[in-house]
Design an enzyme around this catalytic site. Structure first.
Site, short mmCIF file in Angstrom:
data_model
loop_
_atom_site.label_atom_id
_atom_site.label_comp_id
_atom_site.label_asym_id
_atom_site.label_seq_id
_atom_site.Cartn_x
_atom_site.Cartn_y
_atom_site.Cartn_z
N THR A 129 0.87 -1.16 0.00
CA THR A 129 0.00 0.00 0.00
C THR A 129 0.90 1.20 0.00
O THR A 129 2.11 1.08 0.25
CB THR A 129 -0.94 0.06 1.21
OG1 THR A 129 -2.07 0.82 0.87
CG2 THR A 129 -0.30 0.63 2.43
N ALA A 182 2.08 4.90 -7.98
CA ALA A 182 1.37 3.81 -8.66
C ALA A 182 2.04 3.45 -9.98
O ALA A 182 1.97 2.29 -10.42
CB ALA A 182 -0.09 4.18 -8.88
N CYS A 228 5.42 1.45 -8.25
CA CYS A 228 5.26 0.34 -7.30
C CYS A 228 4.12 -0.58 -7.75
O CYS A 228 2.98 -0.14 -7.86
CB CYS A 228 4.96 0.89 -5.91
SG CYS A 228 4.67 -0.39 -4.67
N THR A 284 0.84 -0.78 -5.56
CA THR A 284 0.08 0.46 -5.37
C THR A 284 -0.79 0.70 -6.60
O THR A 284 -0.32 0.55 -7.72
CB THR A 284 1.05 1.65 -5.18
OG1 THR A 284 1.86 1.40 -4.04
CG2 THR A 284 0.30 2.96 -4.97
#
Length: 184
Positions: free
Chosen positions: A12, A166, A169, A172
């Site tokens: 996250t 995002a 990663c 994410t």
């Protein structure tokens, strides 16, 4: 034959930015186990207490909700004193046999202070009003720091930085939850 290890839950990204009389915490919605996305719309950011504190978590969901409940209890004991409530929670987290096993980190903020809480007992206030945790935290932190001196407001910085995280990663996504408070 080797016994296989259970897959671990990943990911996250949670980010907080304090700028221009506002504090904003945002987080993505992806939950993964191993290489599989289990859920894309988890809500990892929420209001706490009487709505005067916002928080987000990275780590095991059940553990984080346990810690949020404990923090809310501390906020009831120490109303309007987020730092004191966070320090008291950190003490419990380090010394309580059950709580020590919880695997989560939290970002919390009120109108005056932003804090990161860890299972090792750390309660840290970011120098620049920007802090991030989670698998994409370093990417979001770098992006937010690059944008903090721009004319963008706190929420726009959070959204832009989480989008950048995002992109980099794999744990994410862009399904964001954003909470904001007026700040001093």
């Amino acid at each position: 034959m080797q016994a296989s290890q259970p897959e671990t839950w990943h990911g996250t990204t949670i980010l907080t930015v304090r700028k221009g009389g506002k504090v904003v915490i945002g987080g993505d919605g992806q939950v993964s186990i191993g290489q599989t996305v289990i859920k894309s719309n988890a809500k990892k950011v929420r209001k706490l207490g009487k709505g005067d504190v916002i928080g987000g978590f990275a780590g095991a969901t059940a553990d984080a909700f346990t810690l949020f409940e404990r923090l809310e209890s501390k906020l009831e004991q120490y109303p309007g004193q987020l730092t004191r409530a966070a320090v008291e929670l950190a003490k419990d987290w380090r010394t309580d046999r059950y709580l020590r096993r919880l695997e989560a980190m939290m970002l919390v903020a009120d109108k005056d202070v932003s804090l990161v809480l860890t299972g090792t007992g750390d309660v840290l206030e970011p120098e620049s009003g920007v802090m991030a945790i989670g698998s994409g935290g370093n990417y979001a932190l770098a992006a937010a720091r690059a944008l903090i001196d721009s004319d963008k407001d706190a929420e726009t910085i959070v959204r832009s930085a989480l989008d950048i995280a995002a992109d980099i990663c794999v744990y994410t996504n862009r399904n964001l939850t954003i909470e904001a408070l007026a700040a001093s």
